[in-house]
Design an enzyme around this catalytic site. Sequence first.
Site, PDB file in Angstrom:
ATOM      1  N   LYS A 183      -6.292  12.163  14.707  1.00 10.71           N
ATOM      2  CA  LYS A 183      -6.635  13.215  13.744  1.00 10.71           C
ATOM      3  C   LYS A 183      -5.443  13.582  12.871  1.00 10.71           C
ATOM      4  CE  LYS A 183      -6.529  17.707  14.778  1.00 10.71           C
ATOM      5  NZ  LYS A 183      -6.000  18.549  13.666  1.00 10.71           N
ATOM      6  N   ASN A 184      -4.285  13.720  13.484  1.00  7.56           N
ATOM      7  CA  ASN A 184      -3.113  14.166  12.736  1.00  7.56           C
ATOM      8  C   ASN A 184      -2.523  13.068  11.861  1.00  7.56           C
ATOM      9  OD1 ASN A 184      -3.339  16.727  13.792  1.00  7.56           O
ATOM     10  ND2 ASN A 184      -1.888  16.366  15.449  1.00  7.56           N
ATOM     11  N   CYS A 191      -6.427  26.790  13.350  1.00  8.78           N
ATOM     12  CA  CYS A 191      -6.442  27.497  14.633  1.00  8.78           C
ATOM     13  C   CYS A 191      -5.517  28.705  14.600  1.00  8.78           C
ATOM     14  CB  CYS A 191      -5.990  26.551  15.754  1.00  8.78           C
ATOM     15  SG  CYS A 191      -7.185  25.273  16.157  1.00  8.78           S
ATOM     16  N   ARG A 199       2.356  30.291  11.121  1.00  8.42           N
ATOM     17  CA  ARG A 199       2.765  28.946  10.723  1.00  8.42           C
ATOM     18  C   ARG A 199       2.975  28.934   9.216  1.00  8.42           C
ATOM     19  NH1 ARG A 199      -1.333  24.736  13.307  1.00  8.42           N
ATOM     20  NH2 ARG A 199      -2.910  26.206  12.601  1.00  8.42           N
ATOM     21  N   ASP A 211       0.950  20.469  21.338  1.00  5.70           N
ATOM     22  CA  ASP A 211      -0.480  20.191  21.409  1.00  5.70           C
ATOM     23  C   ASP A 211      -0.946  19.765  22.800  1.00  5.70           C
ATOM     24  OD1 ASP A 211      -0.961  20.907  18.821  1.00  5.70           O
ATOM     25  OD2 ASP A 211      -1.171  18.882  18.035  1.00  5.70           O
ATOM     26  N   ARG A 260     -13.259  19.964  16.066  1.00  8.27           N
ATOM     27  CA  ARG A 260     -12.294  19.730  14.988  1.00  8.27           C
ATOM     28  C   ARG A 260     -11.350  18.579  15.329  1.00  8.27           C
ATOM     29  NH1 ARG A 260      -8.539  23.638  14.395  1.00  8.27           N
ATOM     30  NH2 ARG A 260      -7.808  22.340  12.686  1.00  8.27           N
TER      31      ARG A 260
END
Length: 420
Positions: free
Chosen positions: A22-23, A116, A121, A307, A399
């Site tokens: 995903k990233n 999230c 951030r 994560d 997600r």
Amino acid sequence: MDKLVIEGGISLKGAVTVSGAKNSVLPLLSACLLTNERCRIKNVPNLRDVITMIKILRSLGAYAEYSNGEVIVEAKTIKSHIADYKLVSTMRASFCVLGPLLGRLRKAKVSLPGGCIIGVRPVDLHLKGIKALGAKVEVQAGYAVVEAKGLRGAHIYLGGVFGSSVLATDNVMMAAVLAKGKTVIESAACEPEVVDLANFLNKMGAKIKGQGTPCIEIEGARHLHGTDYHIVPDRIEAGTLILAGAITGGDCLVRGAFKEHLGAVLDKLDEAGVRIEDADGGLRVRPSKKLKPVNVTTLPYPGFPTDMQAQIMSLMSVTPGISIITEKIYPDRFMHVSELNRMGANIMREGPHAIIEGRKSLSGAPVMASDLRASAALVLAGLVAKGKTEISRIYHLDRGYENLEIKLQKLGARIWREKE
């Protein structure tokens, strides 16, 4: 709205395959805006965030379609330089269109991002890097507004209070590939997903070297072309599946788990007594005789990933002894603590530290997911808990994990999706 229901207590057995990262895919999709030619991204997971990014690309005027694990993007013309709040506010990685829009159009207006709720951030490092390339930068009514007559290479230090930033490195790198001259990014993020993006850009004709190290050098190119690219497997999903095997005392093969991407995680699991072996195209988790408590500190890559913090907390919740987890990336990322405690865990938070006294077992309970990785932690806890666990608000899970419950079902878990 869906919920997950889990009947715990089964040792998982079998084999599963990790989906694409995903990233990686989200910045790669953004990077397709840097060329007017067609790009084909392969090994793309079917995730809510991917669909959101496709919607953003379409809103900017690009052609973007997802089918059978591939996304085709063709941005012949970009009709708008504005990334709207309604889309960007749902997903932090969508802020990555800032660099490509600036590189291609020399202007961009992008809503400040959402995602999230795991603590503050800020995007200051993104804007610092963009400004260093010669752009005028302003924040107006919740939007980052950037403009430049021409971008020029620069020497940029991107270190922040909590270390390097993956998305800031991505954004600056994508803006710099079409800047005039040489750009040097110091304190660049070293994550495999940054390497994946740099490799993709190089395949498009960029001139990047040093990816995977804290110093990335970029020689500006005149233009980029389209290409095909296969993204790397998702190391966080791989780590989560490995922990699913470990927490249930199972025997699981996780295909696509790259040992070189999971060094810090595997080191801590080895310290905890989890048996992991190299196996057919991945890593195999074997039943462990006795688990031991460990202390974990999250750090930028190659350190222990933030994560994976929530997931290893679930494992330590059923590991005898005292474990301490220190969160140095997002000090407020402990929304899962109260929900794990609802299931019988004994976790106390003190600032950026979580102190866990391992229990013999957890009990199934109705719990609520607060963010993506917290959702995964609750799934892991549910797999080992006695009785039934119901996890609501699993749109967070969707997600970032492709068909997680189906993959766990293949390993023998009693887990299914229901309407709330």
